[in-house]
Design a protein around this motif. Structure first.
Motif, mmCIF file in Angstrom:
data_model
loop_
_atom_site.group_PDB
_atom_site.id
_atom_site.type_symbol
_atom_site.label_atom_id
_atom_site.label_comp_id
_atom_site.label_asym_id
_atom_site.label_seq_id
_atom_site.Cartn_x
_atom_site.Cartn_y
_atom_site.Cartn_z
ATOM 1 N N SER A 58 -1.217 -7.408 -13.506
ATOM 2 C CA SER A 58 -1.539 -6.224 -14.310
ATOM 3 C C SER A 58 -1.231 -6.474 -15.778
ATOM 4 N N TYR A 59 -0.065 -7.069 -16.054
ATOM 5 C CA TYR A 59 0.278 -7.401 -17.439
ATOM 6 C C TYR A 59 -0.755 -8.348 -18.043
ATOM 7 N N VAL A 72 3.706 -3.460 -23.576
ATOM 8 C CA VAL A 72 3.610 -2.215 -22.814
ATOM 9 C C VAL A 72 3.554 -0.992 -23.727
ATOM 10 N N TYR A 75 -0.214 -0.696 -24.361
ATOM 11 C CA TYR A 75 -0.953 -0.262 -23.173
ATOM 12 C C TYR A 75 -0.715 1.223 -22.885
ATOM 13 N N THR A 76 0.542 1.635 -22.996
ATOM 14 C CA THR A 76 0.886 3.007 -22.646
ATOM 15 C C THR A 76 0.409 3.987 -23.702
ATOM 16 N N GLU A 203 7.232 -11.448 -17.913
ATOM 17 C CA GLU A 203 6.252 -10.989 -18.901
ATOM 18 C C GLU A 203 6.717 -11.194 -20.339
ATOM 19 N N SER A 358 9.659 0.942 -16.294
ATOM 20 C CA SER A 358 8.677 0.368 -17.209
ATOM 21 C C SER A 358 7.572 -0.353 -16.448
ATOM 22 N N TYR A 359 7.933 -1.061 -15.374
ATOM 23 C CA TYR A 359 6.932 -1.737 -14.552
ATOM 24 C C TYR A 359 5.982 -0.731 -13.892
ATOM 25 N N THR A 362 3.504 0.465 -16.385
ATOM 26 C CA THR A 362 2.479 -0.545 -16.657
ATOM 27 C C THR A 362 1.391 -0.539 -15.592
ATOM 28 N N GLN A 363 1.781 -0.386 -14.310
ATOM 29 C CA GLN A 363 0.785 -0.333 -13.233
ATOM 30 C C GLN A 363 -0.124 0.890 -13.405
ATOM 31 N N ASP A 365 -0.719 2.372 -16.250
ATOM 32 C CA ASP A 365 -1.543 2.081 -17.431
ATOM 33 C C ASP A 365 -2.837 1.390 -17.038
#
Length: 471
Positions: A58-59, A72, A75-76, A203, A358-359, A362-363, A365
């Motif tokens: 995903s990252y 991130v 992305y967010t 990451e 945070s992970y 990201t998913q 996102d």
């Protein structure tokens, strides 16, 4: 404002990706986890590696769309707005710096203290930090060369010690296999967060995306290859430890990797492992001083941190203010903290909770951006979406809920991580209100592009301010 330059190849990217992960504190956690769970910890670690690969995919896709150092945070901001962008980045990485950075530095100094008992560990820690502060201030090429050397030596030597220990080569005693799963499978599956800590931070190469050549291809390869090699090296050494030292001693030792190496190879082995712990800590400190300042730099370019965080030195092309700030966050707590295995484990788990949050963000996102910007070109595309994101989110939530089998320890971990998140949310709210920015309105990709400059491969004969600026 001066820009960053693309100067790092695959091996430097690989070294950066693994440099934070293979840490002094990780080696302590590896030994303690094998001592607490038994050899069955390899199952926890394997599941955690698979989850880490899913998250890394995903990252990788998101960074191929938005290859900025804000990671991130970028992305967010595009998927959920500026408030969540601040929470995602600072929750995952500022907490790491504040909670685990000093632990890592002290672990490194404890290794030096083991070799030279007359030296003051705090003084050693400050000296190590200062050396890597100077390295990172001077430029990314110096960082990349030193990082690659550290990681290669560390991985080869640790794997060798584990392999020799398994086959009783050069050991001072014969190995005695221990019970594979002494505490039952429920303990194994409640230890996934400890397994994840062996891989968390892969990451870290992404914030250097503006300094990596051909990042959409190199970064995914570096992360996957890094996760695979870390698993192999850690499991070789961890299983070897369980065959040469009592699990109870291993679970309670402040520096179990050194204690285990001494049981396998005598005093010489202990000295070698102390040196490897020093290299691991140095690698992690180096990675932190490289990656986290660039994340702050990325947020500052969006106006989500004060502008000073975005300052790039005109000669060395490094974010000086942010590097010095991270150095201080690592160094100042050393004056008041006393490290032992209980404090270290608690701080590692507290940082794991906020990092897992945070992970999860990201998913989410990726799922939002896939739907909202389905038409845009993706140089790298995560396979099996949305299934791997759903699995990743579910496992991360499970890890948070089962962070530790002891309810009292779990409560302390939640208090610490919750306290960090409360103050980060408070900062995000106050700062955005002060800047008169909307909290939850997503930033468009076009707006993000106008706020952040992503550069193509630089031509050596052309001055940086004359380069064409593009995505």
């Amino acid at each position: 404002m001066p820009e960053l330059k693309r100067r790092l190849g695959f091996w430097q990217a690989y070294a950066t990706a693994t440099g934070l992960v293979v840490a002094g504190s990780t080696m302590v956690s590896l030994g303690n986890s094998f001592g607490t769970i038994g050899p069955a910890f390899i199952v926890s670690a394997f599941i955690a590696m698979l989850v880490s690969i899913m998250i890394a995919m995903s990252y990788a896709e998101l960074s191929s769309i938005m290859p900025g150092s804000g990671m991130v945070g970028d992305y967010t901001a595009v998927s959920m707005g500026r408030f969540m962008a601040i929470v995602a980045l600072l929750g995952g990485y500022l907490v790491l710096t504040a909670a685990v950075g000093p632990m890592e530095t002290m672990t490194t100094s404890m290794a030096v203290h083991y070799i030279f008992p007359g030296f003051n560990p705090v003084v050693i820690a400050f000296c190590i930090l200062t050396v890597f502060l100077i390295i990172n201030l001077l430029g990314v090429e110096i960082f990349g060369s030193i990082q690659l050397s550290l990681v290669v030596i560390l991985m080869v030597m640790t794997a060798g010690m584990g392999l020799f220990g398994l086959f009783d080569l050069f050991t001072v005693n014969k190995s005695v296999p221990s019970t594979f799963n002494p505490h039952g499978w429920s303990t194994v599956f409640q230890s996934l967060a400890l397994g994840l800590w062996l891989f968390i931070g892969i990451e870290y190469v992404i914030p250097l995306g503006e300094e990596v050549k051909n990042p959409e291809k190199i970064i995914p390869k570096a992360m996957i290859f890094g996760l695979s090699t870390i698993f192999v090296v850690d499991m070789l050494f961890g299983i070897a430890l369980t065959r040469h030292i009592d699990l109870t001693k291993l679970s309670s030792a402040d520096i179990p990797q050194i204690l285990g190496a001494k049981s396998m190879y005598g005093h010489t082995g202990a000295i070698i492992m102390a040196l490897l712990t020093l290299l691991a800590g140095a690698s992690t400190i180096n990675s932190n001083l490289a990656a986290i300042p660039r994340m702050f730099y990325g947020l500052a370019r969006q106006g989500l941190l004060p502008r000073i965080f975005g300052y790039i030195h005109p000669t060395f092309r490094t974010p000086w203010f942010s590097i010095i700030l991270v150095y201080l966050m690592f160094a100042l707590p050393l004056l008041v903290l006393k490290v032992n295995v209980n404090i270290m484990t608690t701080m590692l788990m507290s940082a794991s909770v906020t990092w897992l949050i945070s992970y999860i963000i990201t998913q989410v996102d990726l799922l939002i951006i896939r739907k909202r910007y389905s038409h845009i070109k993706r140089p790298f595309k995560a396979p099996f979406t949305p299934f791997i994101q759903i699995i990743g989110i579910s496992v991360c939530l499970y890890m948070i809920l089962t962070i530790h089998p002891n309810p009292e320890t779990k409560r302390i971990v939640y208090y610490i991580s919750g306290g960090f998140m409360f103050f980060i949310c408070l900062y995000a709210f106050c700062w955005l209100k002060f800047k008169k920015m909307p909290l939850f309105k997503p930033v468009s990709l076009e707006e993000l592009k106008s706020q952040s400059v992503f550069i193509e491969q630089p031509i050596p004969q052309i001055q940086p301010d004359q380069m064409e600026k593009s995505w």
